[in-house]
Design a protein around this motif. Structure first.
Motif, PDB file in Angstrom:
ATOM      1  N   ARG A  74       1.437  -1.259   0.010  1.00  0.00           N
ATOM      2  CA  ARG A  74       0.084  -0.658   0.123  1.00  0.00           C
ATOM      3  C   ARG A  74       1.230   1.563  -0.011  1.00  0.00           C
ATOM      4  O   ARG A  74       0.081   2.350  -0.520  1.00  0.00           O
ATOM      5  N   SER A  75       2.495   1.176   0.206  1.00  0.00           N
ATOM      6  CA  SER A  75       3.004   2.339   0.117  1.00  0.00           C
ATOM      7  C   SER A  75       4.197   2.332  -0.857  1.00  0.00           C
ATOM      8  O   SER A  75       5.212   3.413  -0.525  1.00  0.00           O
ATOM      9  N   ARG A  76       3.950   1.453  -1.990  1.00  0.00           N
ATOM     10  CA  ARG A  76       5.024   1.234  -2.803  1.00  0.00           C
ATOM     11  C   ARG A  76       5.086   2.036  -3.902  1.00  0.00           C
ATOM     12  O   ARG A  76       6.297   2.852  -4.035  1.00  0.00           O
ATOM     13  N   GLN A  77       4.270   3.443  -3.379  1.00  0.00           N
ATOM     14  CA  GLN A  77       4.875   5.290  -4.325  1.00  0.00           C
ATOM     15  C   GLN A  77       6.042   5.319  -4.620  1.00  0.00           C
ATOM     16  O   GLN A  77       6.512   6.389  -4.443  1.00  0.00           O
ATOM     17  N   PHE A  78       7.033   4.618  -2.888  1.00  0.00           N
ATOM     18  CA  PHE A  78       7.832   4.967  -2.376  1.00  0.00           C
ATOM     19  C   PHE A  78       8.710   4.567  -2.587  1.00  0.00           C
ATOM     20  O   PHE A  78       9.391   4.580  -1.845  1.00  0.00           O
ATOM     21  N   SER A  79       8.741   3.805  -3.678  1.00  0.00           N
ATOM     22  CA  SER A  79       9.809   2.438  -3.404  1.00  0.00           C
ATOM     23  C   SER A  79      10.866   3.046  -4.057  1.00  0.00           C
ATOM     24  O   SER A  79      10.873   3.905  -4.930  1.00  0.00           O
ATOM     25  N   GLY A  80      12.003   2.709  -3.417  1.00  0.00           N
ATOM     26  CA  GLY A  80      13.349   3.160  -3.856  1.00  0.00           C
ATOM     27  C   GLY A  80      13.873   5.118  -3.407  1.00  0.00           C
ATOM     28  O   GLY A  80      15.184   5.155  -4.089  1.00  0.00           O
ATOM     29  N   ALA A  81      12.290   5.485  -2.531  1.00  0.00           N
ATOM     30  CA  ALA A  81      12.874   6.947  -1.997  1.00  0.00           C
ATOM     31  C   ALA A  81      13.036   7.224  -0.743  1.00  0.00           C
ATOM     32  O   ALA A  81      13.936   6.064   0.015  1.00  0.00           O
ATOM     33  N   SER A  82      14.092   8.016  -0.581  1.00  0.00           N
ATOM     34  CA  SER A  82      14.834   8.378   0.501  1.00  0.00           C
ATOM     35  C   SER A  82      14.073   9.371   1.389  1.00  0.00           C
ATOM     36  O   SER A  82      12.920   8.955   1.392  1.00  0.00           O
ATOM     37  N   PHE A  83      13.539   8.615   2.781  1.00  0.00           N
ATOM     38  CA  PHE A  83      12.916   9.479   3.769  1.00  0.00           C
ATOM     39  C   PHE A  83      12.875  11.397   3.642  1.00  0.00           C
ATOM     40  O   PHE A  83      11.443  12.174   3.723  1.00  0.00           O
ATOM     41  N   TRP A  84      14.115  11.463   2.940  1.00  0.00           N
ATOM     42  CA  TRP A  84      13.811  13.215   2.722  1.00  0.00           C
ATOM     43  C   TRP A  84      12.600  12.915   1.598  1.00  0.00           C
ATOM     44  O   TRP A  84      12.063  14.403   1.665  1.00  0.00           O
ATOM     45  N   ASP A  85      12.205  11.861   0.522  1.00  0.00           N
ATOM     46  CA  ASP A  85      11.595  12.474  -0.450  1.00  0.00           C
ATOM     47  C   ASP A  85      10.349  11.980   0.563  1.00  0.00           C
ATOM     48  O   ASP A  85       9.406  12.334  -0.155  1.00  0.00           O
ATOM     49  N   VAL A  86      10.256  11.508   1.354  1.00  0.00           N
ATOM     50  CA  VAL A  86       9.308  11.131   1.646  1.00  0.00           C
ATOM     51  C   VAL A  86       8.529  12.312   2.651  1.00  0.00           C
ATOM     52  O   VAL A  86       7.410  12.365   2.098  1.00  0.00           O
ATOM     53  N   TRP A  87       9.195  13.065   3.280  1.00  0.00           N
ATOM     54  CA  TRP A  87       8.837  14.144   3.974  1.00  0.00           C
ATOM     55  C   TRP A  87       8.313  15.115   2.649  1.00  0.00           C
ATOM     56  O   TRP A  87       7.629  15.579   2.651  1.00  0.00           O
ATOM     57  N   GLN A  88       9.199  15.137   1.769  1.00  0.00           N
ATOM     58  CA  GLN A  88       8.578  16.331   0.837  1.00  0.00           C
ATOM     59  C   GLN A  88       7.771  16.571   0.158  1.00  0.00           C
ATOM     60  O   GLN A  88       6.702  17.363   0.009  1.00  0.00           O
ATOM     61  N   GLN A  89       7.396  14.557  -0.286  1.00  0.00           N
ATOM     62  CA  GLN A  89       6.339  14.497  -1.163  1.00  0.00           C
ATOM     63  C   GLN A  89       4.677  14.966  -0.245  1.00  0.00           C
ATOM     64  O   GLN A  89       3.787  14.976  -0.720  1.00  0.00           O
ATOM     65  N   SER A  90       5.025  14.464   1.152  1.00  0.00           N
ATOM     66  CA  SER A  90       4.301  14.760   1.965  1.00  0.00           C
ATOM     67  C   SER A  90       3.350  15.778   1.837  1.00  0.00           C
ATOM     68  O   SER A  90       2.798  16.560   2.395  1.00  0.00           O
ATOM     69  N   ASP A  91       4.087  16.912   2.642  1.00  0.00           N
ATOM     70  CA  ASP A  91       4.783  17.875   2.506  1.00  0.00           C
ATOM     71  C   ASP A  91       3.602  18.728   1.585  1.00  0.00           C
ATOM     72  O   ASP A  91       2.792  19.683   1.773  1.00  0.00           O
ATOM     73  N   GLU A  92       4.261  18.428   0.658  1.00  0.00           N
ATOM     74  CA  GLU A  92       3.523  18.625  -0.982  1.00  0.00           C
ATOM     75  C   GLU A  92       2.359  18.450  -0.959  1.00  0.00           C
ATOM     76  O   GLU A  92       1.125  18.894  -2.358  1.00  0.00           O
ATOM     77  N   LEU A  93       1.553  16.833  -0.517  1.00  0.00           N
ATOM     78  CA  LEU A  93       0.152  16.717  -0.710  1.00  0.00           C
ATOM     79  C   LEU A  93      -0.241  16.987   0.578  1.00  0.00           C
ATOM     80  O   LEU A  93      -2.001  17.529  -0.181  1.00  0.00           O
ATOM     81  N   LYS A  94       0.123  17.865   1.449  1.00  0.00           N
ATOM     82  CA  LYS A  94      -0.395  18.780   2.050  1.00  0.00           C
ATOM     83  C   LYS A  94      -0.996  20.161   2.175  1.00  0.00           C
ATOM     84  O   LYS A  94      -2.159  20.288   1.761  1.00  0.00           O
ATOM     85  N   GLN A  95      -0.165  20.577   1.165  1.00  0.00           N
ATOM     86  CA  GLN A  95      -0.241  22.450   0.269  1.00  0.00           C
ATOM     87  C   GLN A  95      -1.195  21.768  -0.429  1.00  0.00           C
ATOM     88  O   GLN A  95      -1.966  22.528  -0.501  1.00  0.00           O
TER      89      GLN A  95
END
Length: 197
Positions: A74-95
């Motif tokens: 269910r979290s496969r969209q972040f496969s190969g990403a770093s936690f920095w990428d995860v946090w950045q995408q989460s912030d963009e999604l929230k915005q």
């Protein structure tokens, strides 16, 4: 490696909105949906900032033993990403969600104003029709509803397609017809004179 606490549910271990699973979680029974399952609400977790594919769960906070969990489907969209990428995408999604909510709220207010205007207009028109009693208005509504239902039923009724049978169909042979296979003609045998009589 930095450490934090992860929540455990039947979906797996959750950290920063990502879900992880492993065979050890299944063996411990923490991912069963039964109410009788005793799983901790939170456990200590270590993670590598460079990759979000794996986390390391410490099932016993008093021990240094751990097991690795991999990213769940269910979290496969972040496969190969770093936690920095995860946090950045989460912030963009929230915005993005916040911007969309502002637009949706504004459109909702516009729609509410339109509805209020329509209601006020309908109330003005309704006051002009006060000459009818309630019984007459209800009777008119029932008659109109019955007429509309009858019209709708006529348009929805099944009407079979009429086939024109005045012309015979044209026959197309797949191969040349063989005249020997036609119906036999017994007219000579039926109508010849008997020689024996």
């Amino acid at each position: 490696m930095p450490r934090t606490r992860a929540t455990i549910s039947e979906s797996g271990a959750c950290i920063f909105g990502l879900y992880y699973t492993s065979s050890e979680l299944l063996k411990l029974g923490w991912m069963h949906r039964s109410k009788e399952v005793k799983r901790p609400e939170k456990v200590d977790v270590a993670y590598d900032l460079a990759t979000a594919d794996y986390i390391y769960i410490y099932p016993d906070s008093k021990s240094n033993s751990y097991f690795a969990c991999q990213l769940a489907t269910r979290s496969r969209q972040f496969s190969g990403a770093s936690f920095w990428d995860v946090w950045q995408q989460s912030d963009e999604l929230k915005q993005t969600q916040a911007d969309a909510k502002l637009i949706a709220d504004e459109r909702k207010r516009v729609l509410e104003r339109q509805v209020i205007g329509i209601v006020k207009q309908a109330e003005k028109i309704a006051t002009k029709q006060t000459g009818l009693s309630d019984a007459e208005r209800i009777r008119n509504i029932r008659d109109n509803r019955a007429d509309e239902k009858a019209k709708e039923r006529k348009t929805r009724a099944y009407k079979p397609v009429e086939i024109d049978t005045s012309k015979s169909a044209q026959v197309h042979y797949l191969s040349e017809p063989d005249e020997d296979l036609d119906f036999p003609d017994f007219s000579e045998q039926l109508f010849k004179e008997d020689d024996d009589v």
